[in-house]
Design a protein around this motif. Sequence first.
Motif, PDB file in Angstrom:
ATOM      1  N   LEU A  22      10.864  81.352  63.282  1.00 19.57           N
ATOM      2  CA  LEU A  22       9.845  81.338  64.333  1.00 19.57           C
ATOM      3  C   LEU A  22      10.402  80.824  65.647  1.00 19.57           C
ATOM      4  N   LEU A  23      11.251  79.811  65.586  1.00 24.05           N
ATOM      5  CA  LEU A  23      11.847  79.303  66.817  1.00 24.05           C
ATOM      6  C   LEU A  23      12.745  80.367  67.448  1.00 24.05           C
ATOM      7  N   ARG A  24      13.467  81.095  66.617  1.00 24.74           N
ATOM      8  CA  ARG A  24      14.285  82.200  67.138  1.00 24.74           C
ATOM      9  C   ARG A  24      13.399  83.244  67.815  1.00 24.74           C
ATOM     10  N   PHE A  25      12.279  83.563  67.183  1.00 22.49           N
ATOM     11  CA  PHE A  25      11.341  84.529  67.757  1.00 22.49           C
ATOM     12  C   PHE A  25      10.826  84.055  69.114  1.00 22.49           C
ATOM     13  N   TYR A  26      10.392  82.784  69.184  1.00 19.82           N
ATOM     14  CA  TYR A  26       9.821  82.273  70.432  1.00 19.82           C
ATOM     15  C   TYR A  26      10.872  82.139  71.528  1.00 19.82           C
ATOM     16  N   LEU A  27      12.086  81.764  71.177  1.00 20.33           N
ATOM     17  CA  LEU A  27      13.146  81.687  72.182  1.00 20.33           C
ATOM     18  C   LEU A  27      13.425  83.064  72.772  1.00 20.33           C
ATOM     19  N   GLN A  28      13.405  84.092  71.928  1.00 24.59           N
ATOM     20  CA  GLN A  28      13.616  85.452  72.426  1.00 24.59           C
ATOM     21  C   GLN A  28      12.414  85.934  73.219  1.00 24.59           C
ATOM     22  N   LEU A  29      11.229  85.651  72.729  1.00 27.96           N
ATOM     23  CA  LEU A  29      10.005  86.096  73.384  1.00 27.96           C
ATOM     24  C   LEU A  29       9.873  85.504  74.787  1.00 27.96           C
ATOM     25  N   LEU A  30      10.189  84.230  74.924  1.00 21.28           N
ATOM     26  CA  LEU A  30      10.024  83.529  76.194  1.00 21.28           C
ATOM     27  C   LEU A  30      11.279  83.575  77.054  1.00 21.28           C
ATOM     28  N   ARG A  31      12.243  84.391  76.638  1.00 23.96           N
ATOM     29  CA  ARG A  31      13.473  84.623  77.408  1.00 23.96           C
ATOM     30  C   ARG A  31      14.213  83.325  77.726  1.00 23.96           C
ATOM     31  N   ALA A  32      14.314  82.458  76.731  1.00 25.38           N
ATOM     32  CA  ALA A  32      15.086  81.224  76.909  1.00 25.38           C
ATOM     33  C   ALA A  32      16.562  81.583  77.013  1.00 25.38           C
ATOM     34  N   PRO A  33      17.332  80.788  77.733  1.00 23.06           N
ATOM     35  CA  PRO A  33      18.764  81.077  77.840  1.00 23.06           C
ATOM     36  C   PRO A  33      19.414  81.128  76.454  1.00 23.06           C
ATOM     37  N   TYR A  34      20.198  82.180  76.227  1.00 24.91           N
ATOM     38  CA  TYR A  34      20.788  82.364  74.904  1.00 24.91           C
ATOM     39  C   TYR A  34      22.017  81.493  74.697  1.00 24.91           C
ATOM     40  N   ARG A  35      22.705  81.155  75.742  1.00 22.84           N
ATOM     41  CA  ARG A  35      23.941  80.385  75.637  1.00 22.84           C
ATOM     42  C   ARG A  35      23.642  78.889  75.561  1.00 22.84           C
ATOM     43  N   ASN A  36      23.055  78.477  74.458  1.00 17.82           N
ATOM     44  CA  ASN A  36      22.873  77.057  74.188  1.00 17.82           C
ATOM     45  C   ASN A  36      23.119  76.834  72.705  1.00 17.82           C
ATOM     46  N   PRO A  37      23.467  75.635  72.307  1.00 18.49           N
ATOM     47  CA  PRO A  37      23.821  75.398  70.902  1.00 18.49           C
ATOM     48  C   PRO A  37      22.696  75.720  69.910  1.00 18.49           C
ATOM     49  N   LEU A  38      21.447  75.459  70.285  1.00 18.27           N
ATOM     50  CA  LEU A  38      20.341  75.722  69.361  1.00 18.27           C
ATOM     51  C   LEU A  38      20.182  77.211  69.095  1.00 18.27           C
ATOM     52  N   SER A  39      20.233  78.032  70.128  1.00 13.57           N
ATOM     53  CA  SER A  39      20.117  79.479  69.942  1.00 13.57           C
ATOM     54  C   SER A  39      21.263  80.020  69.111  1.00 13.57           C
ATOM     55  N   GLN A  40      22.460  79.504  69.366  1.00 12.86           N
ATOM     56  CA  GLN A  40      23.626  79.940  68.594  1.00 12.86           C
ATOM     57  C   GLN A  40      23.474  79.546  67.124  1.00 12.86           C
ATOM     58  N   PHE A  41      22.976  78.339  66.878  1.00 19.63           N
ATOM     59  CA  PHE A  41      22.752  77.871  65.512  1.00 19.63           C
ATOM     60  C   PHE A  41      21.705  78.724  64.799  1.00 19.63           C
ATOM     61  N   LEU A  42      20.598  78.997  65.478  1.00 17.47           N
ATOM     62  CA  LEU A  42      19.538  79.799  64.872  1.00 17.47           C
ATOM     63  C   LEU A  42      20.013  81.210  64.565  1.00 17.47           C
ATOM     64  N   ALA A  43      20.808  81.781  65.455  1.00 18.24           N
ATOM     65  CA  ALA A  43      21.349  83.119  65.209  1.00 18.24           C
ATOM     66  C   ALA A  43      22.281  83.099  64.007  1.00 18.24           C
ATOM     67  N   ALA A  44      23.153  82.097  63.932  1.00 21.38           N
ATOM     68  CA  ALA A  44      24.082  82.009  62.802  1.00 21.38           C
ATOM     69  C   ALA A  44      23.339  81.779  61.487  1.00 21.38           C
TER      70      ALA A  44
END
Length: 191
Positions: A22-44
């Motif tokens: 869900l956090l991955r979904f909301y980060l993508q939905l709200l166009r949060a910057p992708y180059r941060n450690p949390l986004s990278q962790f969620l993607a992995a």
Amino acid sequence: MLGNTILFIVGTLGDLFAAALLLRFYLQLLRAPYRNPLSQFLAALTDFIVRPARKVIPGLWGMDLSTLVLGWLTELLLQLLVFWLKDYDLGASMGVTLVAVALLALLQVIKISLYLLMGAVFAQAILSWVNPHSPAAPMLNSLTRPFLHPFQRLIPAIGNVDLSPLFLLLAIQVALMLPVAWLEAQIAHFF
């Protein structure tokens, strides 16, 4: 005793995985910057299931629906596991029970989403005082801005202190206590 322990461990891990989706979904939905450690962790953490699901579940209006559906399916499987471990008898009303379980899973997704928003507001408020130029600030701002903005328009800052996070947290708590709890109680009558 062992069944409760297994239920706790599986439930906790399942809820954490659903929260990651869900956090991955909301980060993508709200166009949060992708180059941060949390986004990278969620993607992995979630790519192993999200990438194949994207081939089956298409996106809609720029939303990654596969990630959202996977979060709901995770909660659905957890609810079904609870029924199986607690040895509920579905009986003749299996169709109604399955619809109720699907609704409980949807309600759990809503609760996790509200808790994620609450955590983001807390983190943003703490970072604004401790380290306002933190690398996490743009990501947290992307997550909370759509929800804080209506409160910021209504509530002026007092002595350069923004009170809108306090009112948003209050609104989230009220949402968890009234409509979400009421819906849970209504769905629980089916069991």
